[in-house]
Design a protein around this motif. Structure first.
Motif, PDB file in Angstrom:
ATOM      1  N   LYS A  57      -7.537   3.102 -16.251  1.00 13.35           N
ATOM      2  CA  LYS A  57      -7.619   2.756 -17.674  1.00 13.35           C
ATOM      3  C   LYS A  57      -7.817   1.257 -17.885  1.00 13.35           C
ATOM      4  O   LYS A  57      -8.715   0.856 -18.657  1.00 13.35           O
ATOM      5  N   PRO A  58      -7.020   0.377 -17.233  1.00 14.30           N
ATOM      6  CA  PRO A  58      -7.300  -1.059 -17.385  1.00 14.30           C
ATOM      7  C   PRO A  58      -8.695  -1.448 -16.918  1.00 14.30           C
ATOM      8  O   PRO A  58      -9.344  -2.292 -17.535  1.00 14.30           O
ATOM      9  N   ALA A  59      -9.172  -0.805 -15.830  1.00 15.17           N
ATOM     10  CA  ALA A  59     -10.514  -1.117 -15.336  1.00 15.17           C
ATOM     11  C   ALA A  59     -11.575  -0.682 -16.342  1.00 15.17           C
ATOM     12  O   ALA A  59     -12.568  -1.397 -16.568  1.00 15.17           O
ATOM     13  N   LEU A  60     -11.373   0.488 -16.975  1.00 20.01           N
ATOM     14  CA  LEU A  60     -12.331   0.967 -17.967  1.00 20.01           C
ATOM     15  C   LEU A  60     -12.346   0.052 -19.187  1.00 20.01           C
ATOM     16  O   LEU A  60     -13.416  -0.279 -19.725  1.00 20.01           O
ATOM     17  N   ASN A  61     -11.173  -0.363 -19.642  1.00 16.43           N
ATOM     18  CA  ASN A  61     -11.116  -1.308 -20.764  1.00 16.43           C
ATOM     19  C   ASN A  61     -11.827  -2.617 -20.418  1.00 16.43           C
ATOM     20  O   ASN A  61     -12.555  -3.193 -21.239  1.00 16.43           O
ATOM     21  N   TYR A  62     -11.584  -3.086 -19.202  1.00 15.54           N
ATOM     22  CA  TYR A  62     -12.239  -4.299 -18.718  1.00 15.54           C
ATOM     23  C   TYR A  62     -13.759  -4.118 -18.753  1.00 15.54           C
ATOM     24  O   TYR A  62     -14.501  -4.982 -19.238  1.00 15.54           O
ATOM     25  N   LEU A  63     -14.240  -2.968 -18.267  1.00 19.69           N
ATOM     26  CA  LEU A  63     -15.674  -2.703 -18.224  1.00 19.69           C
ATOM     27  C   LEU A  63     -16.281  -2.683 -19.626  1.00 19.69           C
ATOM     28  O   LEU A  63     -17.307  -3.331 -19.891  1.00 19.69           O
ATOM     29  N   LEU A  64     -15.655  -1.947 -20.538  1.00 22.62           N
ATOM     30  CA  LEU A  64     -16.218  -1.801 -21.882  1.00 22.62           C
ATOM     31  C   LEU A  64     -16.240  -3.135 -22.626  1.00 22.62           C
ATOM     32  O   LEU A  64     -17.243  -3.483 -23.271  1.00 22.62           O
ATOM     33  N   LEU A  65     -15.155  -3.884 -22.541  1.00 18.91           N
ATOM     34  CA  LEU A  65     -15.119  -5.173 -23.231  1.00 18.91           C
ATOM     35  C   LEU A  65     -16.052  -6.182 -22.569  1.00 18.91           C
ATOM     36  O   LEU A  65     -16.656  -7.028 -23.246  1.00 18.91           O
ATOM     37  N   MET A  84     -23.274 -16.334 -28.004  1.00 19.60           N
ATOM     38  CA  MET A  84     -23.017 -16.612 -26.587  1.00 19.60           C
ATOM     39  C   MET A  84     -21.570 -17.021 -26.353  1.00 19.60           C
ATOM     40  O   MET A  84     -20.936 -16.616 -25.375  1.00 19.60           O
ATOM     41  N   THR A  85     -21.039 -17.814 -27.271  1.00 23.45           N
ATOM     42  CA  THR A  85     -19.646 -18.258 -27.127  1.00 23.45           C
ATOM     43  C   THR A  85     -18.672 -17.088 -27.221  1.00 23.45           C
ATOM     44  O   THR A  85     -17.732 -16.986 -26.420  1.00 23.45           O
ATOM     45  N   LEU A  86     -18.888 -16.197 -28.187  1.00 25.78           N
ATOM     46  CA  LEU A  86     -18.010 -15.031 -28.307  1.00 25.78           C
ATOM     47  C   LEU A  86     -18.071 -14.165 -27.052  1.00 25.78           C
ATOM     48  O   LEU A  86     -17.039 -13.692 -26.549  1.00 25.78           O
ATOM     49  N   GLY A  87     -19.281 -13.941 -26.538  1.00 20.30           N
ATOM     50  CA  GLY A  87     -19.415 -13.148 -25.320  1.00 20.30           C
ATOM     51  C   GLY A  87     -18.719 -13.777 -24.136  1.00 20.30           C
ATOM     52  O   GLY A  87     -18.022 -13.100 -23.369  1.00 20.30           O
ATOM     53  N   LEU A  88     -18.870 -15.072 -23.978  1.00 24.61           N
ATOM     54  CA  LEU A  88     -18.255 -15.758 -22.836  1.00 24.61           C
ATOM     55  C   LEU A  88     -16.742 -15.839 -22.979  1.00 24.61           C
ATOM     56  O   LEU A  88     -16.006 -15.701 -21.988  1.00 24.61           O
ATOM     57  N   MET A  89     -16.250 -16.052 -24.183  1.00 28.77           N
ATOM     58  CA  MET A  89     -14.796 -16.082 -24.380  1.00 28.77           C
ATOM     59  C   MET A  89     -14.177 -14.711 -24.095  1.00 28.77           C
ATOM     60  O   MET A  89     -13.069 -14.623 -23.554  1.00 28.77           O
ATOM     61  N   LEU A  90     -14.890 -13.643 -24.431  1.00 28.69           N
ATOM     62  CA  LEU A  90     -14.393 -12.304 -24.136  1.00 28.69           C
ATOM     63  C   LEU A  90     -14.366 -12.062 -22.634  1.00 28.69           C
ATOM     64  O   LEU A  90     -13.395 -11.529 -22.096  1.00 28.69           O
ATOM     65  N   LYS A  91     -15.392 -12.484 -21.931  1.00 27.47           N
ATOM     66  CA  LYS A  91     -15.448 -12.279 -20.491  1.00 27.47           C
ATOM     67  C   LYS A  91     -14.426 -13.152 -19.756  1.00 27.47           C
ATOM     68  O   LYS A  91     -13.899 -12.753 -18.712  1.00 27.47           O
ATOM     69  N   ALA A  92     -14.159 -14.330 -20.282  1.00 29.02           N
ATOM     70  CA  ALA A  92     -13.191 -15.230 -19.649  1.00 29.02           C
ATOM     71  C   ALA A  92     -11.758 -14.974 -20.102  1.00 29.02           C
ATOM     72  O   ALA A  92     -10.834 -15.625 -19.609  1.00 29.02           O
ATOM     73  N   ALA A  93     -11.569 -14.030 -21.039  1.00 33.33           N
ATOM     74  CA  ALA A  93     -10.243 -13.712 -21.583  1.00 33.33           C
ATOM     75  C   ALA A  93      -9.592 -14.933 -22.211  1.00 33.33           C
ATOM     76  O   ALA A  93      -8.392 -15.179 -22.050  1.00 33.33           O
ATOM     77  N   LEU A  94     -10.389 -15.717 -22.947  1.00 31.37           N
ATOM     78  CA  LEU A  94      -9.853 -16.857 -23.669  1.00 31.37           C
ATOM     79  C   LEU A  94      -9.280 -16.383 -25.005  1.00 31.37           C
ATOM     80  O   LEU A  94      -9.874 -15.547 -25.669  1.00 31.37           O
ATOM     81  N   TRP A  95      -8.125 -16.929 -25.386  1.00 32.64           N
ATOM     82  CA  TRP A  95      -7.455 -16.513 -26.613  1.00 32.64           C
ATOM     83  C   TRP A  95      -8.398 -16.693 -27.796  1.00 32.64           C
ATOM     84  O   TRP A  95      -9.079 -17.720 -27.881  1.00 32.64           O
ATOM     85  N   PRO A  96      -8.478 -15.732 -28.719  1.00 39.35           N
ATOM     86  CA  PRO A  96      -7.681 -14.503 -28.865  1.00 39.35           C
ATOM     87  C   PRO A  96      -8.350 -13.251 -28.295  1.00 39.35           C
ATOM     88  O   PRO A  96      -7.962 -12.154 -28.652  1.00 39.35           O
ATOM     89  N   HIS A 153      -8.284 -11.989 -25.253  1.00 41.41           N
ATOM     90  CA  HIS A 153      -7.706 -11.935 -23.910  1.00 41.41           C
ATOM     91  C   HIS A 153      -6.986 -10.629 -23.593  1.00 41.41           C
ATOM     92  O   HIS A 153      -6.460 -10.480 -22.483  1.00 41.41           O
ATOM     93  N   LEU A 154      -6.943  -9.674 -24.508  1.00 46.45           N
ATOM     94  CA  LEU A 154      -6.006  -8.556 -24.359  1.00 46.45           C
ATOM     95  C   LEU A 154      -6.302  -7.661 -23.166  1.00 46.45           C
ATOM     96  O   LEU A 154      -5.415  -6.952 -22.691  1.00 46.45           O
ATOM     97  N   TRP A 155      -7.548  -7.689 -22.655  1.00 44.14           N
ATOM     98  CA  TRP A 155      -7.864  -6.842 -21.508  1.00 44.14           C
ATOM     99  C   TRP A 155      -7.308  -7.412 -20.206  1.00 44.14           C
ATOM    100  O   TRP A 155      -7.100  -6.680 -19.245  1.00 44.14           O
ATOM    101  N   LEU A 156      -7.077  -8.726 -20.159  1.00 47.08           N
ATOM    102  CA  LEU A 156      -6.763  -9.369 -18.879  1.00 47.08           C
ATOM    103  C   LEU A 156      -5.399  -8.994 -18.288  1.00 47.08           C
ATOM    104  O   LEU A 156      -5.333  -8.615 -17.109  1.00 47.08           O
ATOM    105  N   PRO A 157      -4.290  -9.091 -19.023  1.00 44.76           N
ATOM    106  CA  PRO A 157      -3.003  -8.804 -18.387  1.00 44.76           C
ATOM    107  C   PRO A 157      -2.911  -7.407 -17.756  1.00 44.76           C
ATOM    108  O   PRO A 157      -2.459  -7.278 -16.604  1.00 44.76           O
ATOM    109  N   PRO A 158      -3.331  -6.315 -18.454  1.00 43.80           N
ATOM    110  CA  PRO A 158      -3.266  -5.005 -17.792  1.00 43.80           C
ATOM    111  C   PRO A 158      -4.153  -4.920 -16.553  1.00 43.80           C
ATOM    112  O   PRO A 158      -3.749  -4.333 -15.540  1.00 43.80           O
ATOM    113  N   ALA A 159      -5.359  -5.486 -16.613  1.00 43.06           N
ATOM    114  CA  ALA A 159      -6.279  -5.392 -15.471  1.00 43.06           C
ATOM    115  C   ALA A 159      -5.776  -6.193 -14.288  1.00 43.06           C
ATOM    116  O   ALA A 159      -5.755  -5.706 -13.147  1.00 43.06           O
ATOM    117  N   HIS A 160      -5.350  -7.424 -14.502  1.00 43.07           N
ATOM    118  CA  HIS A 160      -4.880  -8.258 -13.396  1.00 43.07           C
ATOM    119  C   HIS A 160      -3.561  -7.745 -12.826  1.00 43.07           C
ATOM    120  O   HIS A 160      -3.316  -7.863 -11.624  1.00 43.07           O
TER     121      HIS A 160
END
Length: 475
Positions: free
Chosen positions: A153-161, A205-217, A219-226
């Motif tokens: 589930k965390p991996a799937l959330n990571y993939l979709l986001l 581009m900034t929104l996409g990169l911030m989502l991929k880097a899990a920059l606040w706000p 970032h919600l996918w990062l803690p479960p995946a890591h």
């Protein structure tokens, strides 16, 4: 430039060979390949120090159509950094599976991750950066899923986001190409104008990169995946993978974006950075599980990098280039150490909870020391790399008293860091019934976990030339 290409091609060739041949001792092959890539990266770094920036057109096409690789001092440094950390994590993973069952799929995937990062550091146009970033994300998702059903589930959330972030970034790239007809960063730096199309493209581009880097706000996918990933994977994700989108974000805003856009964006980045420090630190302080605490710490610590980037753009202060990349280096070393130490603590104490770390000072002293020493750098204790980065960040703010709120945010983040690091260490020194002595492999793994923590404190020994060199990135 040839040495840089070797540093890229070695892990790529290794991944393909491991997929096709599936040798019995894959770990030894990956360690050898990583060592070769590290030596090649060191040679590339020496070349760029002696002769300056180098470029290479790949594919036989003329400039504008060919893939252009660019070896800058920062790219060379990041090649060395990536190869060194990949070698360390590979050595620890090999030591662990020598005494327990390990997932052999880790080896080719980790080599692909290494190759994707090397290609990202060398890429010099927006579309090639997209391709390398997409490969990096897909491999990272596959690595998270190696932990089994609990990680799906965390991996799937990571993939979709991650795919959503890729789509936003690619739409921005399409707008830039439609507006200017080129995607090369060096050419765009001479062409970009402060108009509506450029503004929208930069926003996407900034929104996409911030989502991929899990920059606040985002970032919600990062803690479960890591937290769910295998320990070696968590270390690579936190230390290296999230730095890829951050690097592209820095390239876009420091090299190609119009200065007037950068000043406004800097305020937003700086605010998001301060919020990451406070919100991420608070979540880490309240996290019941050890790896979740370390994962939220990543969200918080990335706030320093985001704050440095924001102040760099808003204040036009070249010294903050050095602060930003010193944060990246210090955080990467510290976070590898913390995740590897957390894995050893959980394995030997047979508990995933922070409260289950009682007796760590008796049973797992080296791993607890690794966690504490790495945590000291995150807090910013002198003379660690984390302290040097924070001092560089705060200096321009102290010189401009009207910017005291930013300095206050950085200091609040420091207090949060101290609180969640001391929370783990305090439990570790709470006495408990000793477990049987750990086996030799566990002892070796603990020492490997301690090594990057010592290196991040060793940055103080080369602080003067390192800071002068990193400071030159802005000129």
């Amino acid at each position: 430039m040839n040495a840089a290409l070797v540093s890229l091609l070695l892990p790529l060739a290794g991944a393909l060979l491991l997929i096709l041949l599936r040798p019995a001792r894959s770990g030894r092959w990956v360690i050898a390949l990583s060592l070769g890539a590290l030596l090649a990266a060191i040679m590339a770094l020496q070349v760029v120090l002696d002769h300056g920036e180098r470029s290479l057109l790949v594919g036989g096409w003329e400039a504008g159509l060919a893939i252009r690789f660019r070896l800058t001092p920062l790219a060379a440094l990041l090649l060395v950094f990536t190869s060194g950390l990949h070698l360390l994590v590979a050595a620890l993973y090999a030591a662990r599976i020598a005494h327990a069952a390990g997932n052999q799929d880790y080896w080719p995937l980790s080599c692909l991750l290494h190759a994707a990062l090397a290609a990202l550091w060398l890429s010099a146009d927006l579309f090639n950066l997209y391709v390398t970033l997409e490969l990096l994300s897909l491999v990272a998702v596959a690595l998270v899923s190696l932990a089994g059903r609990k990680a799906w589930k965390p991996a799937l959330n990571y993939l979709l986001l991650s795919l959503a972030g890729s789509l936003a970034y690619l739409l921005g790239v399409a707008l830039i190409y439609g507006r200017y007809g080129v995607l090369d960063l060096a050419v765009l730096a001479q062409l970009t104008e402060a108009d509506g199309v450029t503004h929208l493209a930069l926003l996407l581009m900034t929104l996409g990169l911030m989502l991929k880097a899990a920059l606040w706000p985002l970032h919600l996918w990062l803690p479960p995946a890591h937290a769910a990933a295998p320990t070696a994977v968590s270390a690579l994700l936190s230390a290296l993978v999230v730095k890829g989108p951050l690097y592209i974000l820095w390239l876009i805003w420091s090299e190609t974006a119009p200065a007037e856009f950068g000043r406004d964006a800097g305020l937003l980045f700086g605010t998001a950075g301060v919020m990451a420090l406070i919100a991420g630190g608070w979540s880490a302080l309240r996290a019941p599980r050890l790896k979740t605490l370390v994962a939220y710490s990543t969200v918080a610590q990335l706030g320093y990098a985001l704050l440095a980037l924001g102040l760099l753009l808003h204040l036009d202060e070249p010294r903050l280039h050095a602060a930003l990349w010193l944060f990246v280096l210090a955080h990467g070393l510290a976070k590898v150490s913390m995740f590897l130490a957390a894995g050893e603590l959980q394995s030997i104490l047979d508990s995933k909870r922070v409260s289950g770390m009682k007796g760590a000072s008796q049973n797992v002293p080296i791993a607890l020391a690794a966690f504490a020493v790495a945590g000291g750098s995150l807090i910013g204790l002198p003379p660690s790399g984390g302290f040097l980065a924070k001092w560089l960040l705060l200096q321009p703010l102290f010189e401009r008293p009207q910017h005291w709120p930013w300095a206050l945010g950085a200091l609040l983040g420091t207090l949060m860091s101290a609180a969640y690091v001391f929370r783990v260490v305090a439990h570790g020194f709470d006495r408990a019934r000793p477990n049987p002595p750990s086996i030799h492999a566990d002892r070796l793994a603990q020492w490997l976990a301690l090594l990057p923590a010592l290196l991040v404190w060793g940055l103080a020994l080369i602080s003067e030339p390192l800071l002068l060199w990193l400071g030159g990135l802005g000129r």
